[in-house]
Design an enzyme around this catalytic site. Structure first.
Site, mmCIF file in Angstrom:
data_model
loop_
_atom_site.group_PDB
_atom_site.id
_atom_site.type_symbol
_atom_site.label_atom_id
_atom_site.label_comp_id
_atom_site.label_asym_id
_atom_site.label_seq_id
_atom_site.Cartn_x
_atom_site.Cartn_y
_atom_site.Cartn_z
ATOM 1 N N ASN A 110 0.849 -1.193 0.000
ATOM 2 C CA ASN A 110 0.000 0.000 0.000
ATOM 3 C C ASN A 110 0.884 1.243 0.000
ATOM 4 O OD1 ASN A 110 0.599 -1.004 2.598
ATOM 5 N ND2 ASN A 110 -1.143 -0.001 3.544
ATOM 6 N N GLU A 156 0.383 5.205 0.579
ATOM 7 C CA GLU A 156 -0.561 6.217 1.066
ATOM 8 C C GLU A 156 -0.184 7.598 0.551
ATOM 9 O OE1 GLU A 156 -0.759 5.569 5.340
ATOM 10 O OE2 GLU A 156 -1.981 3.760 5.013
ATOM 11 N N CYS A 216 -4.131 0.479 -2.476
ATOM 12 C CA CYS A 216 -3.931 -0.715 -1.650
ATOM 13 C C CYS A 216 -2.870 -1.628 -2.267
ATOM 14 C CB CYS A 216 -5.221 -1.505 -1.542
ATOM 15 S SG CYS A 216 -6.549 -0.680 -0.659
ATOM 16 N N GLU A 242 -3.065 -4.832 -2.896
ATOM 17 C CA GLU A 242 -3.586 -5.785 -3.874
ATOM 18 C C GLU A 242 -3.704 -5.125 -5.249
ATOM 19 O OE1 GLU A 242 -4.787 -4.936 -0.949
ATOM 20 O OE2 GLU A 242 -5.886 -6.554 0.023
ATOM 21 N N CYS A 274 -10.106 -5.023 0.745
ATOM 22 C CA CYS A 274 -11.242 -4.094 0.748
ATOM 23 C C CYS A 274 -12.124 -4.334 -0.476
ATOM 24 C CB CYS A 274 -10.747 -2.650 0.791
ATOM 25 S SG CYS A 274 -10.206 -2.014 -0.814
ATOM 26 N N CYS A 319 -10.610 -3.520 -3.962
ATOM 27 C CA CYS A 319 -9.656 -4.536 -4.427
ATOM 28 C C CYS A 319 -10.386 -5.798 -4.873
ATOM 29 C CB CYS A 319 -8.650 -4.855 -3.333
ATOM 30 S SG CYS A 319 -7.530 -3.473 -3.021
#
Ligand code: THU
Length: 133
Positions: free
Chosen positions: A46, A48, A57, A59, A88, A91
């Site tokens: 991830n 940010e 993310c 994934e 999530c 994803c």
């Protein structure tokens, strides 16, 4: 139960990716290892952003890397977090486009498998390309 060597390798690759996570806001590193059907593994973490929703993310990082390198078929995804966190919704949806039957393995910080299922279990009755045919 013993973990097969190929899955163990994916777990280690996901953990190494988590170590590269850029998480100054959540302090919640996530690592992913996505294996294409030709055996190539794409990792992701991830990343940010100070504008929080811009964050990507782990994934989706792995998936975008893979697709941009010409892979569209996948068999296994390993996701590593400190507590076995689950992918999530964004994803799940993005992965469903390419691999609704993807095997998804979640592991915790000790490398223990906390869930081993199919993407279609995580996203039942998903919306995919077939709806638009
Ligand atoms: N995160 C992922 O990388 N994958 C998920 O599927 C769940 C959430 C990240 C995004 C953010 O950097 C941090 O975890 C906390 O939400």
């Amino acid at each position: 139960m013993t973990i097969p060597p190929d899955i163990q390798q994916l777990i280690e690759q996901a953990a190494a990716a988590a170590d590269r996570a850029y998480v100054p806001y959540s302090h919640y590193p996530v690592g992913a290892a996505l294996r294409a059907t030709d055996g190539t593994v794409f990792t992701g973490c991830n990343v940010e952003n100070a504008s929080y929703p811009v964050t990507i993310c782990a994934e989706r990082t792995a998936l975008v890397k893979a697709v941009s390198e010409g892979r569209r078929a996948f068999d296994t995804l390993v996701v590593t977090t400190r507590n076995g966190g689950s992918p999530c919704g964004l994803c799940r949806q993005m992965l469903y486009e390419f691999a609704p039957d993807l095997r998804v393995i979640l592991t915790d910080g000790s490398g223990k498998v906390t869930l081993d299922c199919r993407l279609s279990d995580l996203l039942p009755h998903g919306f995919g390309p077939q709806q638009l045919e």
